[in-house]
Write an enzyme that holds these catalytic residues in place. Sequence first.
Site, PDB file in Angstrom:
ATOM      1  N   HIS A   1       0.945  -1.202  -0.052  1.00 48.63           N
ATOM      2  CA  HIS A   1      -0.052  -0.046   0.123  1.00 48.63           C
ATOM      3  C   HIS A   1       0.772   1.138   0.068  1.00 48.63           C
ATOM      4  O   HIS A   1       2.169   1.140   0.491  1.00 48.63           O
ATOM      5  CB  HIS A   1      -0.747  -0.212   1.266  1.00 48.63           C
ATOM      6  CG  HIS A   1      -2.011  -1.128   1.205  1.00 48.63           C
ATOM      7  ND1 HIS A   1      -2.946  -1.158   2.205  1.00 48.63           N
ATOM      8  CD2 HIS A   1      -2.363  -1.962   0.252  1.00 48.63           C
ATOM      9  CE1 HIS A   1      -3.659  -2.229   1.820  1.00 48.63           C
ATOM     10  NE2 HIS A   1      -3.343  -2.907   0.900  1.00 48.63           N
TER      11      HIS A   1
ATOM     12  N   GLU B   1       1.017   4.029   2.118  1.00 51.16           N
ATOM     13  CA  GLU B   1       1.350   4.572   3.425  1.00 51.16           C
ATOM     14  C   GLU B   1       2.617   3.804   3.547  1.00 51.16           C
ATOM     15  O   GLU B   1       3.544   4.514   3.949  1.00 51.16           O
ATOM     16  CB  GLU B   1       0.274   4.254   4.223  1.00 51.16           C
ATOM     17  CG  GLU B   1      -0.790   4.873   4.174  1.00 51.16           C
ATOM     18  CD  GLU B   1      -2.187   4.126   3.471  1.00 51.16           C
ATOM     19  OE1 GLU B   1      -1.587   3.215   2.341  1.00 51.16           O
ATOM     20  OE2 GLU B   1      -3.322   4.214   3.781  1.00 51.16           O
TER      21      GLU B   1
ATOM     22  N   CYS C   1      -2.404  -0.445   7.598  1.00 51.30           N
ATOM     23  CA  CYS C   1      -1.653   0.847   7.488  1.00 51.30           C
ATOM     24  C   CYS C   1      -1.928   1.683   8.572  1.00 51.30           C
ATOM     25  O   CYS C   1      -0.941   2.779   8.910  1.00 51.30           O
ATOM     26  CB  CYS C   1      -1.974   1.530   5.857  1.00 51.30           C
ATOM     27  SG  CYS C   1      -1.530   0.757   4.641  1.00 51.30           S
TER      28      CYS C   1
ATOM     29  N   ALA D   1     -17.724  10.228 -29.858  1.00 56.44           N
ATOM     30  CA  ALA D   1     -17.135  11.181 -30.697  1.00 56.44           C
ATOM     31  C   ALA D   1     -18.378  11.540 -31.497  1.00 56.44           C
ATOM     32  O   ALA D   1     -19.024  10.832 -32.163  1.00 56.44           O
ATOM     33  CB  ALA D   1     -15.909  10.947 -31.329  1.00 56.44           C
TER      34      ALA D   1
ATOM     35  N   LEU E   1      -8.710  -1.904 -29.691  1.00 59.39           N
ATOM     36  CA  LEU E   1      -9.126  -1.289 -28.223  1.00 59.39           C
ATOM     37  C   LEU E   1      -8.014  -1.573 -27.556  1.00 59.39           C
ATOM     38  O   LEU E   1      -8.063  -1.709 -26.257  1.00 59.39           O
ATOM     39  CB  LEU E   1     -10.459  -1.911 -27.932  1.00 59.39           C
ATOM     40  CG  LEU E   1     -11.753  -2.088 -28.883  1.00 59.39           C
ATOM     41  CD1 LEU E   1     -12.837  -2.564 -28.308  1.00 59.39           C
ATOM     42  CD2 LEU E   1     -12.051  -0.421 -28.986  1.00 59.39           C
TER      43      LEU E   1
ATOM     44  N   ARG F   1      -2.138   2.551 -27.003  1.00 64.57           N
ATOM     45  CA  ARG F   1      -1.215   2.649 -28.220  1.00 64.57           C
ATOM     46  C   ARG F   1      -0.372   3.941 -28.280  1.00 64.57           C
ATOM     47  O   ARG F   1      -0.024   4.512 -29.119  1.00 64.57           O
ATOM     48  CB  ARG F   1      -1.438   2.366 -29.623  1.00 64.57           C
ATOM     49  CG  ARG F   1      -2.144   0.938 -29.847  1.00 64.57           C
ATOM     50  CD  ARG F   1      -2.452   0.454 -31.068  1.00 64.57           C
ATOM     51  NE  ARG F   1      -3.397   1.181 -31.715  1.00 64.57           N
ATOM     52  CZ  ARG F   1      -4.795   1.126 -31.602  1.00 64.57           C
ATOM     53  NH1 ARG F   1      -5.050   0.167 -30.624  1.00 64.57           N
ATOM     54  NH2 ARG F   1      -5.577   1.975 -32.145  1.00 64.57           N
TER      55      ARG F   1
ATOM     56  N   GLU G   1     -16.949   2.244 -25.349  1.00 67.55           N
ATOM     57  CA  GLU G   1     -16.730   3.108 -26.511  1.00 67.55           C
ATOM     58  C   GLU G   1     -17.840   3.084 -27.574  1.00 67.55           C
ATOM     59  O   GLU G   1     -17.561   3.208 -28.756  1.00 67.55           O
ATOM     60  CB  GLU G   1     -15.626   2.469 -26.988  1.00 67.55           C
ATOM     61  CG  GLU G   1     -14.208   2.897 -25.935  1.00 67.55           C
ATOM     62  CD  GLU G   1     -13.023   3.248 -26.701  1.00 67.55           C
ATOM     63  OE1 GLU G   1     -13.014   3.709 -27.466  1.00 67.55           O
ATOM     64  OE2 GLU G   1     -12.071   2.665 -26.303  1.00 67.55           O
TER      65      GLU G   1
ATOM     66  N   GLY H   1     -21.087   1.311 -30.286  1.00 68.72           N
ATOM     67  CA  GLY H   1     -21.576   2.366 -30.819  1.00 68.72           C
ATOM     68  C   GLY H   1     -22.924   2.732 -30.468  1.00 68.72           C
ATOM     69  O   GLY H   1     -23.243   2.873 -29.146  1.00 68.72           O
TER      70      GLY H   1
HETATM   71  N1  LIG Z   1     -18.176   8.078 -32.947  1.00 69.38           N
HETATM   72  C1  LIG Z   1     -18.153   7.211 -31.979  1.00 69.38           C
HETATM   73  O1  LIG Z   1     -17.541   7.749 -30.868  1.00 69.38           O
HETATM   74  C2  LIG Z   1     -18.347   5.773 -32.245  1.00 69.38           C
HETATM   75  C3  LIG Z   1     -17.942   4.998 -31.610  1.00 69.38           C
HETATM   76  C4  LIG Z   1     -18.241   3.534 -31.653  1.00 69.38           C
HETATM   77  C5  LIG Z   1     -18.989   3.152 -32.872  1.00 69.38           C
HETATM   78  N2  LIG Z   1     -19.075   4.173 -33.768  1.00 69.38           N
HETATM   79  C6  LIG Z   1     -19.665   3.787 -35.202  1.00 69.38           C
HETATM   80  O2  LIG Z   1     -21.108   3.258 -34.793  1.00 69.38           O
HETATM   81  C7  LIG Z   1     -21.542   2.270 -35.607  1.00 69.38           C
HETATM   82  C8  LIG Z   1     -21.876   0.896 -34.973  1.00 69.38           C
HETATM   83  O3  LIG Z   1     -23.072   1.192 -33.993  1.00 69.38           O
HETATM   84  P1  LIG Z   1     -24.296   0.396 -34.041  1.00 69.38           P
HETATM   85  O4  LIG Z   1     -25.239   0.948 -33.207  1.00 69.38           O
HETATM   86  O5  LIG Z   1     -24.375  -0.253 -35.280  1.00 69.38           O
HETATM   87  O6  LIG Z   1     -23.751  -0.829 -33.229  1.00 69.38           O
HETATM   88  P2  LIG Z   1     -23.176  -1.056 -31.668  1.00 69.38           P
HETATM   89  O7  LIG Z   1     -23.761  -0.292 -30.718  1.00 69.38           O
HETATM   90  O8  LIG Z   1     -21.707  -1.023 -31.736  1.00 69.38           O
HETATM   91  O9  LIG Z   1     -23.542  -2.717 -31.468  1.00 69.38           O
HETATM   92  C9  LIG Z   1     -24.752  -3.061 -31.463  1.00 69.38           C
HETATM   93  C10 LIG Z   1     -24.724  -4.507 -31.251  1.00 69.38           C
HETATM   94  O10 LIG Z   1     -24.471  -4.837 -29.985  1.00 69.38           O
HETATM   95  C11 LIG Z   1     -25.302  -6.030 -29.501  1.00 69.38           C
HETATM   96  N3  LIG Z   1     -25.719  -6.068 -28.426  1.00 69.38           N
HETATM   97  C12 LIG Z   1     -25.706  -7.197 -27.489  1.00 69.38           C
HETATM   98  N4  LIG Z   1     -26.253  -7.038 -26.532  1.00 69.38           N
HETATM   99  C13 LIG Z   1     -26.575  -5.671 -26.289  1.00 69.38           C
HETATM  100  C14 LIG Z   1     -27.333  -4.973 -25.406  1.00 69.38           C
HETATM  101  N5  LIG Z   1     -27.604  -5.507 -24.482  1.00 69.38           N
HETATM  102  N6  LIG Z   1     -27.659  -3.503 -25.882  1.00 69.38           N
HETATM  103  C15 LIG Z   1     -27.249  -3.313 -26.859  1.00 69.38           C
HETATM  104  N7  LIG Z   1     -26.585  -4.067 -27.818  1.00 69.38           N
HETATM  105  C16 LIG Z   1     -26.372  -5.257 -27.639  1.00 69.38           C
HETATM  106  C17 LIG Z   1     -26.563  -5.815 -30.509  1.00 69.38           C
HETATM  107  O11 LIG Z   1     -27.181  -7.071 -30.743  1.00 69.38           O
HETATM  108  P3  LIG Z   1     -28.468  -7.453 -31.300  1.00 69.38           P
HETATM  109  O12 LIG Z   1     -28.505  -6.930 -32.729  1.00 69.38           O
HETATM  110  O13 LIG Z   1     -28.765  -8.621 -30.926  1.00 69.38           O
HETATM  111  O14 LIG Z   1     -29.415  -6.329 -30.486  1.00 69.38           O
HETATM  112  C18 LIG Z   1     -25.940  -5.289 -32.060  1.00 69.38           C
HETATM  113  O15 LIG Z   1     -25.740  -6.381 -32.888  1.00 69.38           O
HETATM  114  C19 LIG Z   1     -20.243   2.266 -36.542  1.00 69.38           C
HETATM  115  O16 LIG Z   1     -20.643   2.685 -37.618  1.00 69.38           O
HETATM  116  C20 LIG Z   1     -19.113   2.810 -35.802  1.00 69.38           C
HETATM  117  O17 LIG Z   1     -18.123   3.189 -36.823  1.00 69.38           O
HETATM  118  C21 LIG Z   1     -18.957   5.444 -33.435  1.00 69.38           C
END
Ligand SMILES: NC(=O)c1ccc[n+]([C@@H]2O[C@H](COP(=O)([O-])OP(=O)(O)OC[C@H]3O[C@@H](n4cnc5c(N)ncnc54)[C@H](OP(=O)(O)O)[C@@H]3O)[C@@H](O)[C@H]2O)c1
Length: 367
Positions: free
Chosen positions: A53, A55, A87, A157, A206, A209, A302, A304
Amino acid sequence: MGSTDDLRFMGAALRLSLWHLGLTESNPSVGCLIVKDGRIVGAAVTALGGRPHAETQALDIAGEEARGATAYVTLEPCAHHGRTPPCANALVAAGIARVVVCQTDPDPRVSGRGLSILRDAGITVDVGLAAEEGRRVLAGYLMRNTKHRPHVTLKLAVSIDGMIGRPGEEVSITGPLARAQVHVLRAESDAILVGLGTALADDPELTVRIGAMQQRSPIRLVLDRRLELPLGSNLVRSAREVPVLAVSVQGTGTDACRADAEGWNARREALMQAGVEVLDVPDLAGLLHELGGRSISTLFVEGGATVAAAFLKAELADRIILSQGPLEIGPDGLESPLRPSDMPANYVLVRSEAYGPDHCFEYERSS
Ligand SMILES: NC(=O)c1ccc[n+]([C@@H]2O[C@H](COP(=O)([O-])OP(=O)(O)OC[C@H]3O[C@@H](n4cnc5c(N)ncnc54)[C@H](OP(=O)(O)O)[C@@H]3O)[C@@H](O)[C@H]2O)c1
């Protein structure tokens, strides 16, 4: 509360504690400074892996100088005989005169007892200095010890017109400075999560880096109800270096999919052969409970869009970080479930910063 010097030393102890965030397993990363006559005579952070720890290390450095000194500790000193002696007793034995504590420890083996040991020995104890800042730094540890789940940060983002991307295309919404910050946030986390949609669209690794943080990549999780994560994806191919979990959350499509037992088992087997752990959970709360049981204190989500919306709906996003870039994606883009101009009322803006042309907004859930 506290003098300017007290605040300055506690601020330094908190900054020190950031060094090992995400690297101390089930223990919190704690900072400790020993200060004698205005001079720092000992300083330490919880060691990698959680022991020793802070301390005891800081006391070792201070040696005899610890007698009559003040100790600044970001979390209440421990009071239980674990693998190391308490501690609190070490501070007493070293002859410390005053202990300043930022946050009390909710762990029932410690809570209040660490402070009692110090007070019973005649040490002056001040509690709650820089408490707000400490609560943020220790958010993961405090959440896991009170709600038995990790603290969740949701990061997206967003383009200036509120999109997170364009279907079938990889779009860089923010620039290199803002993206480097994402790597720092990853390094501070115990686990990273994305949805299958993101894994398929972007084929992300992920990992961390940047700079000297390459060894700090946390475990990676993909929400993948039907176990469709491609074996050739960057995540699966790197699963033996940095662990990957494919998480099948019960819901639409899972039952039908599992009814095809042969296909389901084959996909499961193939992922496991590639070094991926497969986890079945009833819902997101169940997933977080499972992660809490594995000593995961912080989860960095992160995206989508679908996954972000699911965490919001389940009221499981404790902190939201939105990075907004100047790019306009247009109406054919993927709409973000969140944008800085339209945040849910129970999220409070706590920080905003500019990284070159990008703006980063940090929110905390108030209820
Ligand atoms: N700008 C940014 O910060 C950022 C970040 C990440 C991704 N993106 C973009 O976002 C896009 C992907 O987003 P998306 O909405 O299509 O996909 P997503 O949110 O990445 O993934 C959705 C998938 O997760 C699965 N899933 C499993 N359990 C889930 C639950 N409890 N709740 C929700 N989903 C669950 C879903 O399955 P089911 O179909 O069975 O429901 C679905 O296939 C890409 O184009 C990527 O480039 C952007």
